[in-house]
Design a protein around this motif. Structure first.
Motif, PDB file in Angstrom:
ATOM      1  N   UNK A  83      -1.006   7.196  -5.248  1.00  0.00           N
ATOM      2  CA  UNK A  83      -1.939   6.206  -5.773  1.00  0.00           C
ATOM      3  C   UNK A  83      -2.572   5.456  -4.612  1.00  0.00           C
ATOM      4  N   UNK A  84      -3.869   5.204  -4.694  1.00  0.00           N
ATOM      5  CA  UNK A  84      -4.592   4.515  -3.629  1.00  0.00           C
ATOM      6  C   UNK A  84      -4.919   3.105  -4.102  1.00  0.00           C
ATOM      7  N   UNK A 102      -9.785   5.953 -12.487  1.00  0.00           N
ATOM      8  CA  UNK A 102      -9.261   6.037 -11.120  1.00  0.00           C
ATOM      9  C   UNK A 102      -8.871   4.660 -10.614  1.00  0.00           C
ATOM     10  N   UNK A 103      -7.680   4.574 -10.033  1.00  0.00           N
ATOM     11  CA  UNK A 103      -7.233   3.286  -9.489  1.00  0.00           C
ATOM     12  C   UNK A 103      -8.090   2.842  -8.314  1.00  0.00           C
ATOM     13  N   UNK A 104      -8.751   3.777  -7.639  1.00  0.00           N
ATOM     14  CA  UNK A 104      -9.643   3.408  -6.539  1.00  0.00           C
ATOM     15  C   UNK A 104     -10.807   2.565  -7.066  1.00  0.00           C
ATOM     16  N   UNK A 126       0.838  -1.209   0.000  1.00  0.00           N
ATOM     17  CA  UNK A 126       0.000   0.000   0.000  1.00  0.00           C
ATOM     18  C   UNK A 126       0.868   1.253   0.000  1.00  0.00           C
ATOM     19  N   UNK A 127       1.954   1.222   0.779  1.00  0.00           N
ATOM     20  CA  UNK A 127       2.817   2.394   0.914  1.00  0.00           C
ATOM     21  C   UNK A 127       3.484   2.771  -0.403  1.00  0.00           C
ATOM     22  N   UNK A 137       3.546   8.745 -16.729  1.00  0.00           N
ATOM     23  CA  UNK A 137       2.682   7.584 -16.954  1.00  0.00           C
ATOM     24  C   UNK A 137       3.443   6.276 -16.721  1.00  0.00           C
ATOM     25  N   UNK A 138       4.677   6.251 -17.163  1.00  0.00           N
ATOM     26  CA  UNK A 138       5.480   5.039 -16.942  1.00  0.00           C
ATOM     27  C   UNK A 138       5.708   4.804 -15.462  1.00  0.00           C
ATOM     28  N   UNK A 139       5.929   5.889 -14.708  1.00  0.00           N
ATOM     29  CA  UNK A 139       6.148   5.757 -13.277  1.00  0.00           C
ATOM     30  C   UNK A 139       4.885   5.278 -12.566  1.00  0.00           C
ATOM     31  N   UNK A 140       3.710   5.755 -13.013  1.00  0.00           N
ATOM     32  CA  UNK A 140       2.448   5.298 -12.426  1.00  0.00           C
ATOM     33  C   UNK A 140       2.280   3.802 -12.641  1.00  0.00           C
ATOM     34  N   UNK A 141       2.507   3.347 -13.863  1.00  0.00           N
ATOM     35  CA  UNK A 141       2.374   1.923 -14.158  1.00  0.00           C
ATOM     36  C   UNK A 141       3.404   1.102 -13.394  1.00  0.00           C
ATOM     37  N   UNK A 142       4.631   1.595 -13.333  1.00  0.00           N
ATOM     38  CA  UNK A 142       5.685   0.876 -12.607  1.00  0.00           C
ATOM     39  C   UNK A 142       5.356   0.763 -11.126  1.00  0.00           C
TER      40      UNK A 142
END
Length: 369
Positions: free
Chosen positions: A80-81, A139-141, A72-73, A240-245
Motif C-alpha cells: 500500500x502506498x 486507489x489509496x494513492x 509509510x513502511x 480486505x480486513x488486513x488492508x484496512x488494518x
C-alpha cells in the motif's frame, strides 16, 4: 545456507549504497555546473557535527522522521502506498494539541491522553482511504493525496479563533493554546540542548515494528497479504480486513510523528508547525528498505542533510543543496533497487544452473561407476 544469507545481505546493502553514491555524484555535477566547488559543501556540513547543538537537532529530527517513515513502511509491507502520512500527522497533532490544552490531568495520564488522541485521529483519517479501497476499490494513492489537501483546509478552518484556535495578544500567529506542564514529555538535557523524550519512544517503536512483522501471526498475515492478496485469501486470511488494518496502523503511527516536537518543545500547534514530514518519510522508507535499522540510518542521514545544510548560506552555498540531494536519492533509489533486483535474479538463476550442472555430473559419475 550461510552463503545464501550472505548474498542476500550484500544485495540488501547494495541498493541503498548505490543510490547514495549516485545521488552524491549527481549533486556534485550540479554544483560544478553552477560554478561551485563539488567538495567543500560536504566538508562544511561534516564540520558542523562538532557542535553539540547541531548534534541534538539532528537526533531530534531523526526521531520525527523515523516515526513518519515507519508509518509509510507499514503500508509498503502491505503493498500500500500511503502518501497521506503528512496530512494524517498534521491533523493528528493539531487535535491532540487542542485536547491537551483543554484538560488538566496528572502528568502520565495527560501525556497518555494526548498520545492516544493523536493515534486515534491519524488512524481514522487513514482509515477513510482504507474503507474506500476495500469497499469501492479506490486507489489509496488517489484518496490519500486528496485527504492531504482536505486536511490542510480543515486545519486552516479549525485553527481560527472562532473555532478551536487562539490568537495571542499582539501576535498574528494562531495556535491551539498551550498544553499545561503536566502534558510535557521530559527529555534528556545536554550541553547543546534537550533531546526530546519522545524520540526514545520513537526508536522503541522500531523494535515493536520489527517484532510484530517478523515474530507474530499478524505480521505474517500482513506480509503474506502484501505479497499476494489472492494467495493470502486462499490460505484463510481476510485480505480486505488486513488492508484496512494496515491503513489504520499506518495512520496511528503517522499521528505519533508530531509528538516529539509537540510534547518536547512547542507545547502547542500553530501553522508554523513543520510540513512535508510525511513526504520525507516516503524517501526514508524507500532508502531504508522498510527495515527498522535501515530506516534509522536513513532518518539519521536525511536529518543530517537538513540540519547541516542550514549553515551553508554563511559560506556562500545555497542550502537547497540538501533538497537536491534528497530528490536525487529518491530517483536513485528506484533505479538502483531495480538494477539490484535484476542482478539478484540473474545471480539466483546462475546458482541454480550451477547446482543442476553439478548434480548432472554427479549422476553421470555414479552411472559410469
Amino acid at each position: 545456507m550461510k552463503k545464501f544469507d550472505k548474498d542476500r545481505l550484500l544485495l540488501g546493502l547494495a541498493g541503498p549504497v548505490l543510490a547514495l553514491v549516485v545521488a552524491f555524484l549527481l549533486t556534485s555535477v550540479v554544483l560544478l555546473l553552477s560554478g561551485l566547488s563539488a567538495i567543500e559543501p560536504y566538508e562544511l556540513m561534516f564540520q558542523q557535527l562538532e557542535f553539540t547543538d547541531i548534534q541534538v537537532l539532528i537526533i531530534n529530527q531523526t526521531g520525527i522522521y523515523y516515526l513518519a517513515a515507519l508509518a509509510v513502511a507499514v503500508g509498503f509491507r502491505m503493498n500500500l502506498f500511503n502518501i497521506g502520512v503528512d496530512g494524517q500527522y498534521r491533523l493528528a497533532v493539531m487535535l491532540a494539541a487542542v485536547v491537551g490544552a483543554a484538560v488538566d490531568l496528572p502528568g502520565p495520564l495527560h501525556i497518555l491522553l494526548i498520545v492516544l488522541v493523536a493515534m486515534f485521529v491519524g488512524a481514522m483519517w487513514a482509515g477513510i482511504a482504507g474503507i474506500l479501497k476495500t469497499t469501492r476499490g479506490v486507489s489509496e494513492v488517489v484518496s490519500t493525496i486528496m485527504l492531504n489537501a482536505i486536511a490542510t483546509s480543515l486545519i486552516a478552518w479549525m485553527i481560527l479563533p472562532a473555532n478551536l484556535g487562539q490568537q495571542p495578544p499582539g501576535s498574528n500567529q494562531l495556535n491551539t493554546g498551550e498544553i499545561p506542564e503536566s502534558g510535557w514529555f521530559p527529555g534528556l538535557q545536554l550541553d547543546g540542548g534537550e533531546i526530546y523524550g519522545f524520540t526514545f519512544v520513537a526508536f522503541a517503536l522500531g523494535i515493536v515494528y520489527w517484532f510484530t512483522l517478523n515474530r507474530t501471526r499478524f505480521g505474517f498475515d500482513l506480509r503474506a497479504t502484501g505479497a499476494s492478496q489472492s494467495a493470502a485469501q486462499a490460505s484463510g486470511v481476510d485480505a480486505k480486513r488486513m488492508v484496512l488494518t494496515a491503513m489504520l496502523i499506518s495512520g496511528a503511527v503517522a499521528g505519533l510523528a508530531g509528538m516529539p516536537m509537540l510534547l518536547g518543545q512547542t507545547h502547542t500547534y500553530s501553522l508554523s508547525f513543520p510540513v512535508g514530514v510525511g513526504f520525507v518519510g516516503i524517501t526514508i522508507a524507500l532508502l531504508g528498505r522498510n527495515n527498522p535499522v535501515g530506516i534509522l540510518f536513513a532518518s539519521l542521514l536525511v536529518a543530517f542533510l537538513d540540519k547541516t545544510a542550514e549553515g551553508l548560506d554563511l559560506a556562500g552555498y545555497p542550502k537547497e543543496i540538501a533538497l537536491i540531494m534528497q530528490g536525487l536519492i529518491v530517483i536513485a533509489v528506484v533505479v538502483s533497487y531495480e538494477l539490484v533486483r535484476q542482478y539478484g535474479l540473474r545471480r539466483q538463476q546462475q546458482k541454480v544452473g550451477e547446482e543442476l550442472a553439478a548434480q548432472a555430473r554427479k549422476n553421470k559419475e555414479v552411472a559410469a561407476a
